[in-house]
Design a protein around this motif. Structure first.
Motif, PDB file in Angstrom:
ATOM      1  N   ASP A 118      88.401 -74.186  12.928  1.00 46.87           N
ATOM      2  CA  ASP A 118      89.453 -73.709  12.356  1.00 46.87           C
ATOM      3  C   ASP A 118      89.319 -72.128  12.340  1.00 46.87           C
ATOM      4  N   ARG A 119      89.926 -71.462  12.951  1.00 51.58           N
ATOM      5  CA  ARG A 119      89.646 -70.060  13.285  1.00 51.58           C
ATOM      6  C   ARG A 119      90.453 -69.371  12.192  1.00 51.58           C
ATOM      7  N   ARG A 120      91.616 -69.570  11.660  1.00 52.42           N
ATOM      8  CA  ARG A 120      92.296 -69.421  10.644  1.00 52.42           C
ATOM      9  C   ARG A 120      91.676 -69.436   9.308  1.00 52.42           C
ATOM     10  N   GLY A 121      91.287 -70.704   9.061  1.00 52.59           N
ATOM     11  CA  GLY A 121      90.429 -70.852   7.812  1.00 52.59           C
ATOM     12  C   GLY A 121      89.188 -70.014   7.820  1.00 52.59           C
ATOM     13  N   GLU A 122      88.322 -69.939   8.802  1.00 52.47           N
ATOM     14  CA  GLU A 122      87.208 -69.157   8.751  1.00 52.47           C
ATOM     15  C   GLU A 122      87.578 -67.477   8.494  1.00 52.47           C
ATOM     16  N   GLY A 123      88.660 -67.233   9.018  1.00 44.03           N
ATOM     17  CA  GLY A 123      88.718 -65.885   9.059  1.00 44.03           C
ATOM     18  C   GLY A 123      89.224 -65.456   7.580  1.00 44.03           C
ATOM     19  N   GLU A 124      90.099 -66.449   6.940  1.00 42.90           N
ATOM     20  CA  GLU A 124      90.385 -66.165   5.502  1.00 42.90           C
ATOM     21  C   GLU A 124      89.135 -66.119   4.582  1.00 42.90           C
ATOM     22  N   SER A 125      88.287 -67.313   4.501  1.00 42.20           N
ATOM     23  CA  SER A 125      87.409 -67.210   3.940  1.00 42.20           C
ATOM     24  C   SER A 125      86.292 -66.203   4.060  1.00 42.20           C
ATOM     25  N   SER A 126      85.987 -65.720   5.309  1.00 38.63           N
ATOM     26  CA  SER A 126      85.078 -64.671   5.775  1.00 38.63           C
ATOM     27  C   SER A 126      85.610 -63.501   5.060  1.00 38.63           C
ATOM     28  N   PHE A 127      87.008 -63.045   5.036  1.00 37.68           N
ATOM     29  CA  PHE A 127      87.444 -61.784   4.376  1.00 37.68           C
ATOM     30  C   PHE A 127      87.074 -62.113   2.666  1.00 37.68           C
ATOM     31  N   TRP A 128      87.433 -63.346   2.178  1.00 36.72           N
ATOM     32  CA  TRP A 128      87.151 -63.321   0.787  1.00 36.72           C
ATOM     33  C   TRP A 128      85.676 -63.281   0.384  1.00 36.72           C
ATOM     34  N   GLU A 129      84.776 -63.679   1.362  1.00 34.72           N
ATOM     35  CA  GLU A 129      83.306 -63.506   1.212  1.00 34.72           C
ATOM     36  C   GLU A 129      83.077 -61.861   1.093  1.00 34.72           C
ATOM     37  N   GLY A 130      83.770 -61.019   2.098  1.00 33.22           N
ATOM     38  CA  GLY A 130      83.658 -59.520   2.192  1.00 33.22           C
ATOM     39  C   GLY A 130      84.144 -58.910   0.915  1.00 33.22           C
ATOM     40  N   CYS A 131      85.406 -59.443   0.260  1.00 32.28           N
ATOM     41  CA  CYS A 131      86.032 -58.987  -0.894  1.00 32.28           C
ATOM     42  C   CYS A 131      85.173 -59.032  -1.961  1.00 32.28           C
ATOM     43  N   TYR A 132      84.308 -60.329  -2.056  1.00 29.38           N
ATOM     44  CA  TYR A 132      83.274 -60.588  -3.053  1.00 29.38           C
ATOM     45  C   TYR A 132      82.334 -59.292  -3.090  1.00 29.38           C
ATOM     46  N   HIS A 133      81.707 -59.347  -1.735  1.00 24.82           N
ATOM     47  CA  HIS A 133      80.600 -58.183  -1.848  1.00 24.82           C
ATOM     48  C   HIS A 133      81.156 -56.887  -2.089  1.00 24.82           C
ATOM     49  N   GLN A 134      82.454 -56.546  -1.649  1.00 26.69           N
ATOM     50  CA  GLN A 134      82.948 -55.233  -1.855  1.00 26.69           C
ATOM     51  C   GLN A 134      83.278 -54.869  -3.232  1.00 26.69           C
ATOM     52  N   LEU A 135      83.910 -55.548  -3.911  1.00 25.75           N
ATOM     53  CA  LEU A 135      84.420 -55.521  -5.553  1.00 25.75           C
ATOM     54  C   LEU A 135      83.437 -55.948  -6.425  1.00 25.75           C
ATOM     55  N   VAL A 136      82.837 -57.248  -6.241  1.00 30.94           N
ATOM     56  CA  VAL A 136      82.048 -57.660  -7.355  1.00 30.94           C
ATOM     57  C   VAL A 136      80.484 -57.041  -7.274  1.00 30.94           C
ATOM     58  N   ASN A 137      80.036 -56.927  -6.176  1.00 30.18           N
ATOM     59  CA  ASN A 137      78.492 -56.546  -5.788  1.00 30.18           C
ATOM     60  C   ASN A 137      78.542 -54.758  -5.533  1.00 30.18           C
ATOM     61  N   GLY A 138      79.652 -54.268  -4.910  1.00 31.94           N
ATOM     62  CA  GLY A 138      79.543 -53.194  -4.681  1.00 31.94           C
ATOM     63  C   GLY A 138      78.804 -52.796  -3.365  1.00 31.94           C
ATOM     64  N   ASP A 139      78.767 -53.761  -2.506  1.00 31.01           N
ATOM     65  CA  ASP A 139      77.826 -53.497  -1.337  1.00 31.01           C
ATOM     66  C   ASP A 139      78.873 -53.778  -0.052  1.00 31.01           C
ATOM     67  N   LEU A 140      78.821 -52.614   0.437  1.00 29.80           N
ATOM     68  CA  LEU A 140      79.923 -52.385   1.419  1.00 29.80           C
ATOM     69  C   LEU A 140      78.926 -52.598   2.885  1.00 29.80           C
TER      70      LEU A 140
END
Length: 211
Positions: free
Chosen positions: A74-96
């Motif tokens: 499911d590419r749509r689902g994988e893309g969406e959840s990959s985005f949210w992983e990135g969002c976590y690292h960006q906003l919660v961890n401050g890890d760009l």
């Protein structure tokens, strides 16, 4: 609905002797679990954004969703959840360093799946990253493209939210008339859909424009 579906599959196997049922049921339940993991992760992220402590369950939920979507193809689902992983690292961890490759992967998958909503989110967060690291032209480009997509699928509050960043970029680059015009449009968009929190952010950005 999915509980009833699982029961129907079970009965089909027991009474009709359909030996393909276990594999079918596994895939269908994995799809449900992936969507549920993604939804739970988003709610935990919302709690963080509204002032609560980061919840350690958030990232594993997104990672679980990504793995299941990938296994399901499911590419749509994988893309969406990959985005949210990135969002976590960006906003919660401050890890760009960790977030940006995840955004790139999410953008690739979203483009393949025709998922404009996720692509617009990715572009927004890439723009935020560029803005915070002083790459203003790149930030402007990303936020502008995100806004174009959000206009296309009808998300005025999302356009107004992007324009908050565009106001600040225009102000920093000395384009004050453009910044004021963006503020006027963003406020009108926010008011049109009852986005009071975004309207407040617009006024905060407007206050930074030199008179």
């Amino acid at each position: 609905m999915w509980i009833e579906r699982a029961r129907e599959l079970y009965e089909c196997a027991i009474y009709a002797g359909d030996d393909t049922v276990p594999s079918t049921a596994d895939r269908e339940l994995d799809a449900v679990e992936a969507e549920l993991s993604l939804a739970r992760g988003r709610i935990l992220h919302l709690r963080f954004l509204t002032g609560e402590e980061a919840d350690p369950r958030e990232l594993p939920l997104f990672e679980r969703a990504t793995r299941l979507f990938r296994e399901l193809g499911d590419r749509r689902g994988e893309g969406e959840s990959s985005f949210w992983e990135g969002c976590y690292h960006q906003l919660v961890n401050g890890d760009l360093d960790t977030a940006l490759p995840l955004f790139e992967r999410a953008a690739e998958l979203a483009a393949q799946a025709g998922d404009q909503a996720t692509l617009a989110e990715v572009l927004r967060h890439q723009g935020i990253a560029a803005h915070r690291t002083g790459r203003l032209d790149e930030a402007r480009e990303k936020l502008t493209e995100s806004s174009r997509l959000r206009r296309e699928f009808g998300l005025p509050a999302g356009v107004a939210s992007n324009q908050v960043g565009l106001i600040r970029i225009a102000t920093a680059q000395g384009r004050h008339d453009e910044a004021r015009a963006l503020a006027d449009e963003a406020r009108a968009l926010a008011d049109s859909c009852g986005a009071t929190r975004i309207a407040a952010h617009v006024e905060e950005a407007r206050a930074t424009i030199p008179t």
